[in-house]
Scaffold this motif. Structure first.
Motif, PDB file in Angstrom:
ATOM      1  N   ALA A   1       0.840  -1.204   0.000  1.00 46.26           N
ATOM      2  CA  ALA A   1       0.000   0.000   0.000  1.00 46.26           C
ATOM      3  C   ALA A   1       0.872   1.249   0.000  1.00 46.26           C
ATOM      4  O   ALA A   1       0.584   2.224  -0.716  1.00 46.26           O
ATOM      5  N   ALA A   2       1.946   1.244   0.786  1.00 47.51           N
ATOM      6  CA  ALA A   2       2.854   2.387   0.824  1.00 47.51           C
ATOM      7  C   ALA A   2       3.522   2.593  -0.533  1.00 47.51           C
ATOM      8  O   ALA A   2       3.647   3.725  -1.015  1.00 47.51           O
ATOM      9  N   MET A   3       3.929   1.494  -1.158  1.00 50.25           N
ATOM     10  CA  MET A   3       4.571   1.579  -2.465  1.00 50.25           C
ATOM     11  C   MET A   3       3.586   2.119  -3.503  1.00 50.25           C
ATOM     12  O   MET A   3       3.929   2.975  -4.322  1.00 50.25           O
ATOM     13  N   LYS A   4       2.345   1.640  -3.454  1.00 51.11           N
ATOM     14  CA  LYS A   4       1.331   2.103  -4.394  1.00 51.11           C
ATOM     15  C   LYS A   4       1.057   3.586  -4.217  1.00 51.11           C
ATOM     16  O   LYS A   4       0.903   4.333  -5.190  1.00 51.11           O
ATOM     17  N   ALA A   5       0.989   4.029  -2.958  1.00 49.11           N
ATOM     18  CA  ALA A   5       0.744   5.448  -2.684  1.00 49.11           C
ATOM     19  C   ALA A   5       1.892   6.300  -3.236  1.00 49.11           C
ATOM     20  O   ALA A   5       1.658   7.363  -3.821  1.00 49.11           O
ATOM     21  N   LYS A   6       3.112   5.827  -3.046  1.00 45.42           N
ATOM     22  CA  LYS A   6       4.277   6.562  -3.550  1.00 45.42           C
ATOM     23  C   LYS A   6       4.251   6.631  -5.071  1.00 45.42           C
ATOM     24  O   LYS A   6       4.513   7.683  -5.661  1.00 45.42           O
ATOM     25  N   GLU A   7       3.914   5.514  -5.722  1.00 44.98           N
ATOM     26  CA  GLU A   7       3.831   5.495  -7.185  1.00 44.98           C
ATOM     27  C   GLU A   7       2.757   6.463  -7.666  1.00 44.98           C
ATOM     28  O   GLU A   7       2.966   7.196  -8.636  1.00 44.98           O
ATOM     29  N   LYS A   8       1.607   6.450  -6.986  1.00 43.98           N
ATOM     30  CA  LYS A   8       0.517   7.349  -7.373  1.00 43.98           C
ATOM     31  C   LYS A   8       0.952   8.801  -7.223  1.00 43.98           C
ATOM     32  O   LYS A   8       0.679   9.639  -8.097  1.00 43.98           O
ATOM     33  N   GLU A   9       1.640   9.107  -6.129  1.00 42.80           N
ATOM     34  CA  GLU A   9       2.118  10.475  -5.901  1.00 42.80           C
ATOM     35  C   GLU A   9       3.087  10.895  -7.000  1.00 42.80           C
ATOM     36  O   GLU A   9       3.001  12.005  -7.533  1.00 42.80           O
ATOM     37  N   MET A  10       3.996   9.991  -7.357  1.00 48.61           N
ATOM     38  CA  MET A  10       4.970  10.297  -8.401  1.00 48.61           C
ATOM     39  C   MET A  10       4.279  10.508  -9.745  1.00 48.61           C
ATOM     40  O   MET A  10       4.638  11.424 -10.504  1.00 48.61           O
ATOM     41  N   LYS A  11       3.275   9.670 -10.062  1.00 43.49           N
ATOM     42  CA  LYS A  11       2.547   9.816 -11.319  1.00 43.49           C
ATOM     43  C   LYS A  11       1.796  11.147 -11.355  1.00 43.49           C
ATOM     44  O   LYS A  11       1.788  11.840 -12.378  1.00 43.49           O
ATOM     45  N   GLU A  12       1.153  11.509 -10.238  1.00 43.69           N
ATOM     46  CA  GLU A  12       0.430  12.776 -10.183  1.00 43.69           C
ATOM     47  C   GLU A  12       1.379  13.959 -10.355  1.00 43.69           C
ATOM     48  O   GLU A  12       1.064  14.927 -11.055  1.00 43.69           O
ATOM     49  N   GLU A  13       2.556  13.859  -9.737  1.00 44.61           N
ATOM     50  CA  GLU A  13       3.548  14.922  -9.858  1.00 44.61           C
ATOM     51  C   GLU A  13       4.007  15.061 -11.309  1.00 44.61           C
ATOM     52  O   GLU A  13       4.099  16.171 -11.845  1.00 44.61           O
ATOM     53  N   LYS A  14       4.239  13.930 -11.950  1.00 42.48           N
ATOM     54  CA  LYS A  14       4.681  13.946 -13.342  1.00 42.48           C
ATOM     55  C   LYS A  14       3.589  14.527 -14.237  1.00 42.48           C
ATOM     56  O   LYS A  14       3.868  15.330 -15.143  1.00 42.48           O
TER      57      LYS A  14
END
Length: 122
Positions: free
Chosen positions: A58-71
């Motif tokens: 879940a933490a990894m998914k949240a980080k990936e989502k944050e990175m995608k949103e930032e991009k």
């Protein structure tokens, strides 16, 4: 004497099973990997381990989502800047065209006025 021989054979037995060739398979398919014993409880993990694994995922998914949103935000910002730049360029060209027309008309008006003055003066 017999006790020492059994100890030496027992000690060498596990070593020989690892290096012992298996021989021909019964079905003749030597290219297949040898099957292992079925162990139904091998893949089972404790509840704590599963909870920890889920939390990590879940933490990894949240980080990936944050990175995608930032991009995506960076991409949208670039697109907005480009659109604004193009709009400003078009507006500038339009104003230059209008100014050019205004200048041209003004020049013609002045020429006509000068002609009238020349006629009056002459």
């Amino acid at each position: 004497m017999s006790a020492t021989t059994t100890e030496t054979t027992m000690a060498s037995a596990p070593a020989t099973t690892a290096s012992k060739p298996l021989g021909m398979r019964v079905n003749g398919k030597q290219w297949h990997a040898p099957k292992k014993a079925f162990r139904p409880t091998k893949g089972l993990t404790s509840y704590e381990a599963r909870v920890k694994l889920r939390a990590d995922q879940a933490a990894m998914k949240a980080k990936e989502k944050e990175m995608k949103e930032e991009k995506e935000a960076e991409r949208k910002a670039r697109m907005e800047a480009l659109k604004a730049k193009r709009a400003a360029k078009e507006e500038k060209e339009r104003y230059e065209k209008i100014a050019e027309k205004m200048h041209k008309k003004r020049v013609e008006r002045l020429k006509r006025k000068e002609k009238r003055n020349k006629l009056i003066n002459s």
